[in-house]
Design a protein around this motif. Structure first.
Motif, PDB file in Angstrom:
ATOM      1  N   VAL A  66      37.562  16.377  -2.357  1.00  0.00           N
ATOM      2  CA  VAL A  66      37.738  17.596  -1.164  1.00  0.00           C
ATOM      3  C   VAL A  66      37.801  19.008  -2.570  1.00  0.00           C
ATOM      4  O   VAL A  66      38.554  18.784  -3.304  1.00  0.00           O
ATOM      5  CB  VAL A  66      38.830  17.624  -0.331  1.00  0.00           C
ATOM      6  CG1 VAL A  66      38.715  19.530   0.542  1.00  0.00           C
ATOM      7  CG2 VAL A  66      39.261  16.303   0.728  1.00  0.00           C
ATOM      8  N   PRO A  67      36.605  19.980  -1.937  1.00  0.00           N
ATOM      9  CA  PRO A  67      36.596  20.839  -3.194  1.00  0.00           C
ATOM     10  C   PRO A  67      38.129  22.157  -3.210  1.00  0.00           C
ATOM     11  O   PRO A  67      37.666  23.013  -3.236  1.00  0.00           O
ATOM     12  CB  PRO A  67      35.122  21.687  -2.511  1.00  0.00           C
ATOM     13  CG  PRO A  67      35.510  21.133  -1.219  1.00  0.00           C
ATOM     14  CD  PRO A  67      35.899  20.028  -0.594  1.00  0.00           C
ATOM     15  N   SER A 136      27.933  26.426   7.998  1.00  0.00           N
ATOM     16  CA  SER A 136      27.565  24.930   6.887  1.00  0.00           C
ATOM     17  C   SER A 136      26.193  24.653   8.516  1.00  0.00           C
ATOM     18  O   SER A 136      25.373  23.179   8.421  1.00  0.00           O
ATOM     19  CB  SER A 136      28.265  24.002   7.239  1.00  0.00           C
ATOM     20  OG  SER A 136      29.105  23.692   8.560  1.00  0.00           O
ATOM     21  N   VAL A 248      28.129  16.738   9.171  1.00  0.00           N
ATOM     22  CA  VAL A 248      29.098  18.465   8.661  1.00  0.00           C
ATOM     23  C   VAL A 248      30.312  18.004   9.063  1.00  0.00           C
ATOM     24  O   VAL A 248      31.211  18.151   7.870  1.00  0.00           O
ATOM     25  CB  VAL A 248      28.758  19.094   9.322  1.00  0.00           C
ATOM     26  CG1 VAL A 248      29.213  20.055   8.899  1.00  0.00           C
ATOM     27  CG2 VAL A 248      27.074  19.649   9.147  1.00  0.00           C
ATOM     28  N   GLY A 282      24.852  14.138   4.280  1.00  0.00           N
ATOM     29  CA  GLY A 282      25.827  14.422   4.671  1.00  0.00           C
ATOM     30  C   GLY A 282      25.426  16.157   4.249  1.00  0.00           C
ATOM     31  O   GLY A 282      24.814  16.344   2.976  1.00  0.00           O
ATOM     32  N   TYR A 283      25.654  17.170   4.816  1.00  0.00           N
ATOM     33  CA  TYR A 283      25.874  18.441   4.427  1.00  0.00           C
ATOM     34  C   TYR A 283      26.999  19.661   3.419  1.00  0.00           C
ATOM     35  O   TYR A 283      28.284  18.877   4.092  1.00  0.00           O
ATOM     36  CB  TYR A 283      25.516  18.973   5.397  1.00  0.00           C
ATOM     37  CG  TYR A 283      25.244  21.131   5.533  1.00  0.00           C
ATOM     38  CD1 TYR A 283      24.054  21.179   4.643  1.00  0.00           C
ATOM     39  CD2 TYR A 283      26.060  21.322   4.494  1.00  0.00           C
ATOM     40  CE1 TYR A 283      23.644  22.381   3.963  1.00  0.00           C
ATOM     41  CE2 TYR A 283      26.267  22.851   4.798  1.00  0.00           C
ATOM     42  CZ  TYR A 283      24.960  23.097   4.263  1.00  0.00           C
ATOM     43  OH  TYR A 283      24.578  24.282   3.286  1.00  0.00           O
ATOM     44  N   THR A 284      26.786  19.762   2.484  1.00  0.00           N
ATOM     45  CA  THR A 284      28.226  20.029   1.979  1.00  0.00           C
ATOM     46  C   THR A 284      27.280  21.379   1.152  1.00  0.00           C
ATOM     47  O   THR A 284      26.530  21.870   0.376  1.00  0.00           O
ATOM     48  CB  THR A 284      28.949  19.541   0.218  1.00  0.00           C
ATOM     49  OG1 THR A 284      27.730  19.304  -0.457  1.00  0.00           O
ATOM     50  CG2 THR A 284      29.374  18.239   0.976  1.00  0.00           C
ATOM     51  N   GLY A 285      28.598  22.930   1.836  1.00  0.00           N
ATOM     52  CA  GLY A 285      27.639  24.147   1.365  1.00  0.00           C
ATOM     53  C   GLY A 285      27.256  24.171  -0.484  1.00  0.00           C
ATOM     54  O   GLY A 285      26.222  25.284  -0.691  1.00  0.00           O
ATOM     55  N   ASP A 287      25.868  22.245  -2.049  1.00  0.00           N
ATOM     56  CA  ASP A 287      24.814  21.722  -3.152  1.00  0.00           C
ATOM     57  C   ASP A 287      23.345  23.296  -2.836  1.00  0.00           C
ATOM     58  O   ASP A 287      22.500  22.718  -2.631  1.00  0.00           O
ATOM     59  CB  ASP A 287      24.747  20.313  -1.994  1.00  0.00           C
ATOM     60  CG  ASP A 287      25.171  19.153  -2.515  1.00  0.00           C
ATOM     61  OD1 ASP A 287      25.644  19.549  -3.095  1.00  0.00           O
ATOM     62  OD2 ASP A 287      25.520  18.480  -1.840  1.00  0.00           O
TER      63      ASP A 287
END
Length: 343
Positions: A66-67, A136, A248, A282-285, A287
């Motif tokens: 987790v960021p 997102s 998301v 999958g989406y991560t900001g 990227d």
């Protein structure tokens, strides 16, 4: 430092690490001296901060990758905030009185390095709108699922902070039919009446897959999934050939008291993914670093034209944040949840 500053500042801390889902009793209000900025730091007086379901993961036992840092008993809680600069280094980019956003909400005053504070521009008509959680959804619908004119789009968890914006965004990008899911008949009515959803499947009121087939009789072209679990499985069955799935969130696992907050197993028919040619991403900001600025610009234009609404529950008072977060976890809010610290 201004002589008008109070001597103390309040903040919300996690009193103990929750065993299961967090409740108001797991938090405490602490009073500390107003923090003093060091070289290269700014002092911000927070006016509002947003609550987000992902905090459950930070407080849980499954937060690898987790960021954001995990939260343990005694830690001050964090979250997106907007506020006003009280003190800033001479010669730097910020000045006292500047409106800014940062990640140290859940407190009255925050000290941060200059590089972790972003000045608010004039793209949005209201500073609180910078706490909207639509980036997102916008990124997933433009970078991964790439909504096309006439698409049928399914948004799971449509009444939350992200979902309540996602359906509107999909419509503005050209989608022809928007279907949502939620756990409340009352929320379902609001999604249709206020946010333009064409149909809503209410979880727990019958066979989910059958209801989805009725809501989207021709199938779905795009999935923006915030839930996972049985809803993701049903979306596979409902997918048209070439459907694009953007994942998301995974609230079915994050908000499961039996799990640690960072996993969401789902049984899906992978054979159907193959024969239908469905893409799942999958989406991560992180990227897509260009998305935030693009979203803010377009969101501001849509807000000013009345093309989009930013639904949220306003909670007055820092001390009421723990109960508001418990209610968010329980699914009792519609849209986002924003706490007003100072007016």
């Amino acid at each position: 430092m201004s002589a008008d500053l109070p001597r103390t500042s309040r903040e919300i801390r996690l009193a103990v690490t929750p065993d299961g889902l967090p409740e108001a009793k797991h938090f405490t209000v602490a009073e500390t001296p107003v923090p003093q900025p060091g070289p290269g730091e700014v002092l911000v007086r927070n006016s509002h901060f947003a609550l987000f379901a992902g905090l459950r993961t930070l407080m849980g036992t499954e937060n690898d990758g987790v960021p954001l840092p995990p939260l343990r008993g005694g830690d001050t809680v964090i979250g997106p905030a907007v506020g006003e600069v009280v003190s800033a280094p001479d010669g730097g980019p910020l000045r006292p009185g500047d409106r800014v956003t940062h990640l140290l909400g859940w407190r009255e005053y925050a000290v941060l390095p200059v590089g972790q504070v972003l000045p608010l521009g004039d793209e949005l008509p209201d500073p609180v709108a910078y706490l909207a959680q639509g980036s997102s959804a916008y990124g997933a619908l433009t970078r991964l699922a790439e909504v096309r004119p006439g698409d049928t789009v399914l948004v799971t968890g449509a009444a939350g902070a992200v979902g309540s914006l996602a359906g509107q965004i999909a419509r503005l990008l050209g989608a022809g039919r928007i279907v949502g899911t939620t756990g409340s008949p009352a929320k379902a009515g609001r999604l249709v009446a206020e946010l333009g959803y064409d149909a809503v499947v209410v979880r727990g009121t019958g066979d989910f897959a059958e209801q989805l087939a009725e809501a989207a009789p021709g199938g779905i072209d795009v999935l923006l999934d915030l839930v996972g679990g049985e809803q993701l499985a049903a979306a596979v069955d409902a997918a048209r050939p070439g459907a694009r799935f953007a994942l998301v969130g995974a609230l079915s696992g994050q908000l499961d008291a039996r799990r640690g907050g960072g996993s969401a197993p789902a049984e899906i028919d992978t054979y159907r993914l193959i024969v239908k040619g469905v893409s799942v991403r999958g989406y991560t900001g992180g990227d897509h670093p260009d998305v935030d600025a693009e979203w803010t610009r377009r969101f501001g234009g849509w807000l000013r034209s009345g093309a989009i609404r930013f639904p949220y529950s306003a909670v007055a008072g820092l001390e009421n944040a723990p109960l508001a977060f418990q209610q968010l976890v329980e699914g009792r809010h519609f849209g986002g949840v924003v706490v007003e610290v100072f007016s």
